[in-house]
Design a protein around this motif. Structure first.
Motif, PDB file in Angstrom:
ATOM      1  N   VAL A  23       0.439   9.704  -2.802  1.00 29.51           N
ATOM      2  CA  VAL A  23      -0.469   9.247  -3.843  1.00 29.51           C
ATOM      3  C   VAL A  23      -1.133   7.984  -3.309  1.00 29.51           C
ATOM      4  CG1 VAL A  23      -0.761   8.491  -6.211  1.00 29.51           C
ATOM      5  CG2 VAL A  23       1.012  10.183  -5.659  1.00 29.51           C
ATOM      6  N   PHE A  24      -2.422   8.093  -3.004  1.00 27.47           N
ATOM      7  CA  PHE A  24      -3.189   6.965  -2.483  1.00 27.47           C
ATOM      8  C   PHE A  24      -4.065   6.410  -3.600  1.00 27.47           C
ATOM      9  CE2 PHE A  24      -2.206   9.212   1.439  1.00 27.47           C
ATOM     10  CZ  PHE A  24      -2.000   8.185   2.355  1.00 27.47           C
ATOM     11  N   ASP A  25      -3.759   5.190  -4.042  1.00 22.75           N
ATOM     12  CA  ASP A  25      -4.560   4.536  -5.080  1.00 22.75           C
ATOM     13  C   ASP A  25      -4.738   5.455  -6.285  1.00 22.75           C
ATOM     14  OD1 ASP A  25      -6.014   2.495  -6.234  1.00 22.75           O
ATOM     15  OD2 ASP A  25      -7.911   3.133  -5.370  1.00 22.75           O
ATOM     16  N   GLY A  26      -3.660   6.119  -6.676  1.00 18.41           N
ATOM     17  CA  GLY A  26      -3.681   7.002  -7.837  1.00 18.41           C
ATOM     18  C   GLY A  26      -4.161   8.410  -7.560  1.00 18.41           C
ATOM     19  N   VAL A 240       1.369   4.989  -2.069  1.00 17.11           N
ATOM     20  CA  VAL A 240       0.899   4.099  -1.014  1.00 17.11           C
ATOM     21  C   VAL A 240       0.001   3.005  -1.581  1.00 17.11           C
ATOM     22  CG1 VAL A 240      -0.376   3.946   1.164  1.00 17.11           C
ATOM     23  CG2 VAL A 240       0.977   6.005   0.647  1.00 17.11           C
ATOM     24  N   LEU A 241       0.295   1.746  -1.193  1.00 21.44           N
ATOM     25  CA  LEU A 241      -0.626   0.639  -1.436  1.00 21.44           C
ATOM     26  C   LEU A 241      -1.498   0.460  -0.206  1.00 21.44           C
ATOM     27  CD1 LEU A 241       1.620  -2.159  -3.025  1.00 21.44           C
ATOM     28  CD2 LEU A 241      -0.021  -0.688  -4.187  1.00 21.44           C
ATOM     29  N   ILE A 252       3.495   0.318  -9.989  1.00 18.88           N
ATOM     30  CA  ILE A 252       3.977   1.595  -9.444  1.00 18.88           C
ATOM     31  C   ILE A 252       5.493   1.696  -9.579  1.00 18.88           C
ATOM     32  CG2 ILE A 252       4.210   2.972  -7.343  1.00 18.88           C
ATOM     33  CD1 ILE A 252       1.463   1.861  -6.487  1.00 18.88           C
ATOM     34  N   LEU A 253       6.194   0.630  -9.244  1.00 22.93           N
ATOM     35  CA  LEU A 253       7.653   0.640  -9.376  1.00 22.93           C
ATOM     36  C   LEU A 253       8.074   0.921 -10.809  1.00 22.93           C
ATOM     37  CD1 LEU A 253       8.543  -2.471  -7.169  1.00 22.93           C
ATOM     38  CD2 LEU A 253       9.250  -0.119  -6.707  1.00 22.93           C
ATOM     39  N   SER A 254       7.347   0.363 -11.766  1.00 22.07           N
ATOM     40  CA  SER A 254       7.711   0.493 -13.178  1.00 22.07           C
ATOM     41  C   SER A 254       7.359   1.843 -13.767  1.00 22.07           C
ATOM     42  CB  SER A 254       7.006  -0.606 -13.983  1.00 22.07           C
ATOM     43  OG  SER A 254       7.341  -1.894 -13.527  1.00 22.07           O
ATOM     44  N   GLU A 255       6.197   2.384 -13.374  1.00 21.15           N
ATOM     45  CA  GLU A 255       5.670   3.568 -14.052  1.00 21.15           C
ATOM     46  C   GLU A 255       6.052   4.889 -13.392  1.00 21.15           C
ATOM     47  OE1 GLU A 255       1.474   3.123 -14.472  1.00 21.15           O
ATOM     48  OE2 GLU A 255       1.627   1.385 -15.809  1.00 21.15           O
ATOM     49  N   HIS A 256       6.484   4.862 -12.123  1.00 18.91           N
ATOM     50  CA  HIS A 256       6.688   6.128 -11.410  1.00 18.91           C
ATOM     51  C   HIS A 256       8.138   6.371 -10.996  1.00 18.91           C
ATOM     52  CE1 HIS A 256       2.409   7.140 -11.214  1.00 18.91           C
ATOM     53  NE2 HIS A 256       2.194   5.856 -11.011  1.00 18.91           N
ATOM     54  N   GLY A 257       9.063   5.561 -11.508  1.00 15.50           N
ATOM     55  CA  GLY A 257      10.468   5.811 -11.215  1.00 15.50           C
ATOM     56  C   GLY A 257      10.793   5.774  -9.738  1.00 15.50           C
ATOM     57  N   PRO A 280      14.390  -4.736 -14.417  1.00 20.73           N
ATOM     58  CA  PRO A 280      13.025  -4.217 -14.449  1.00 20.73           C
ATOM     59  C   PRO A 280      12.841  -2.824 -13.835  1.00 20.73           C
ATOM     60  CG  PRO A 280      13.236  -5.915 -12.776  1.00 20.73           C
ATOM     61  CD  PRO A 280      14.517  -5.911 -13.542  1.00 20.73           C
ATOM     62  N   PHE A 281      13.702  -2.429 -12.905  1.00 20.60           N
ATOM     63  CA  PHE A 281      13.479  -1.159 -12.190  1.00 20.60           C
ATOM     64  C   PHE A 281      14.773  -0.331 -12.182  1.00 20.60           C
ATOM     65  CE2 PHE A 281      11.106  -4.570  -9.796  1.00 20.60           C
ATOM     66  CZ  PHE A 281       9.901  -4.375 -10.452  1.00 20.60           C
TER      67      PHE A 281
END
Length: 524
Positions: A23-26, A240-241, A252-257, A280-281
């Motif tokens: 996943v690149f930039d969503g 990927v960032l 990303i860490l919070s929303e995508h597990g 938080p994660f």
């Protein structure tokens, strides 16, 4: 096993895999889509005249084109030279000259990085092999070389020649710090990369059904590339960032597990400061971190208290990142230390006493030597340096100091010699010193690293040649020629350097220079 089992292509051919692969930039990219992009890129490279043995310099942020270029080069038997996006003109020129790159693929622009201006300071005569630039994001940029647009995904090109099957040819060149101006180039093959990727996936017990990676390290370095290839080998999804920023990483860490991430201590510190959540994660299982800044033990303790397990690790461009890592069952103090347990069951670590030259027993510090399937082929176009780095029985002399624990793990303690960790990168003082000595009014220079407000920065001392040079002029010159993290925080003019007479000659007291630097900074 056939050669194909050790190819980069084998990493994306596994039968069980998550989709999307990236996943690149969503934007999701499936494995099938990525394979198509690799084929398109191979055809595009062939149309540019790139074939077996040709070197392509890749000067890009983290994007799908970077990976497609690497996998496509492997198909053609070509070589990718990875260029750090933080490099300035002197560093770019050195890499292009040493690699003999025929083509450079470059960003048109990215945030504050002006690629065209940096390239404008690279003289054509410095890099005679470079024939053409390929630009992503524009048709061309102002440059000394002809430009084409990287349009592999936009228009069809004739199919590339049949896939090369020699997996032991060089395919990727990393830069590494040397003791003279400019880094050496570390050559890896498809076999060394893919074998180590499989070892990482197996050692971390990665399962594509429940594990995922936040890739926030640059692909141009072994830390970013190795973690990426390990999760590709596992068939797991990778978010990927394009370049690290704490806020997008937190999101990303919070929303995508996300279950795994790797980075520097400073990266994790910046992420944690953005959230007040006590845990938080909850999905995060492993954070592999490299300790580059003071206070990393305190950071690890704070993270632990908030449910985030940090794992110390070890690696280098020569044996690849994630060579080893702490284990969940280790005591906290042992788990966060650099070193750990080798990923590959076929890796061997030994320690040599630097005074006696004999192998050291467990618990005794000395130079770490490594034999492993992940070991590099050698320094590109530098057989003398390769011979010096490899023992007669095939171990790599790391130049790092550590000790064996006796249970199969080891501890990394410090870097031998004078190399500095600046901005998360290992930097040779000689690289900065040579640039200073090229300045008008500078007869000699020495550079040391100090802790400045919690960050590792370098301080320079210069002996003038005639009229003392101005610090602002020297700093301006270095900012044009070097990455920002290599620019000294202070430049002091001195008459002489402190030295010690020894049986082997006169040696500069670098420890005393560090003390002087701290004294002067404190006095300010």
């Amino acid at each position: 096993m056939s050669a194909n089992d050790f190819s980069l292509q084998s990493l994306i051919r596994i039968e069980t895999a998550a989709d999307p692969a990236f996943v690149f930039d969503g934007t999701p990219v499936s494995r099938a889509e990525f394979s198509t992009k690799v084929g398109q890129t191979a055809a595009w490279l062939a149309a540019q005249g790139i074939g077996k043995g040709d070197v392509v310099a890749v000067w890009l942020v983290n994007r799908v084109e970077w990976l497609a270029l690497l996998f496509a080069a492997a198909r053609l038997g070509a070589v990718v030279a990875a260029v750090n996006t933080r490099y300035r003109s002197a560093e770019v020129a050195h890499l292009l000259k040493l690699s003999g790159a025929k083509l450079m693929v470059v960003e048109a622009a990215f945030r504050s990085i002006d690629f065209a201006t940096i390239l404008a300071d690279v003289a054509k005569a410095e890099v005679p092999a470079l024939q053409q630039l390929a630009v992503i994001g524009a048709d061309a940029i102002p440059a000394h070389w002809p430009c084409v647009r990287f349009d592999a995904f936009e228009k069809p090109y004739p199919p590339a020649p049949p896939t090369e099957d020699d997996v032991d040819l060089p395919v990727l060149l990393y830069t590494t710090s040397g003791t003279t101006k400019g880094p050496k180039l570390v050559a890896h093959s498809q076999r060394t990369l893919s074998t180590h990727a499989a070892s990482v996936a197996h050692a971390l017990q990665l399962d594509h059904r429940r594990h995922s990676l936040l890739a926030m390290l640059p692909f141009c370095g072994t830390f970013g590339m190795t973690s990426l290839l390990g999760f590709i080998a596992a068939g797991a999804t990778i978010h990927v960032l394009d370049a690290f920023e704490a806020a997008p990483a937190l999101k990303i860490l919070s929303e995508h597990g996300i279950t795994h991430s790797f980075g520097s201590d400073e990266m994790f510190r910046r992420i944690l400061v953005l959230t007040d959540a006590p845990r938080p994660f909850p999905h995060l299982e492993v954070c592999g971190f490299a300790a580059f800044q003071p206070g990393w033990r305190e950071l690890a303790a704070e993270a632990e208290a908030r449910g985030i397990k940090l794992f110390g690790l070890y690696g280098s461009s020569e044996v690849q990142a994630l060579f080893s890592i702490g284990r969940a069952g280790d005591a906290f103090a042992d788990r966060i230390e650099g070193g750990g347990w080798p990923m590959s069951p076929n890796a061997k670590v030994r320690v040599r006493d630097v005074e006696t030259g004999e192998l050291a027993p467990q618990g005794v510090s000395g130079e770490i030597e490594i034999s492993a399937p992940s070991r590099f082929l050698g320094y590109f176009n530098n057989p003398a340096a390769t011979r010096e780095a490899i023992t007669a029985d095939g171990f790599f002399r790391t130049g790092d100091i550590g000790r064996l624990r006796g249970d199969g793990s080891f501890v990394y303690e410090t870097r031998a010699g004078d190399a500095m960790r600046l901005g998360g990168f290992l930097v040779a003082p000689g690289e900065i010193e040579d640039e200073l000595k090229s300045c008008a009014g500078v007869a000699d220079a020495q550079v040391v690293a100090v802790d400045l407000k919690g960050q590792a920065r370098c301080v320079a001392f210069v002996i003038p040649a005639g009229e003392p040079p101005r610090q602002d002029a020297l700093t301006a010159h270095l900012r044009e020629r070097l990455a920002s993290y290599k620019v000294p925080a202070r430049i002091y003019v001195v008459d002489t350097f402190p030295v010690t007479d020894s049986a082997n000659g006169v040696k500069i007291q670098r420890a005393r220079l560090r003390d002087i630097a701290l004294e002067r900074i404190a006095a300010e």
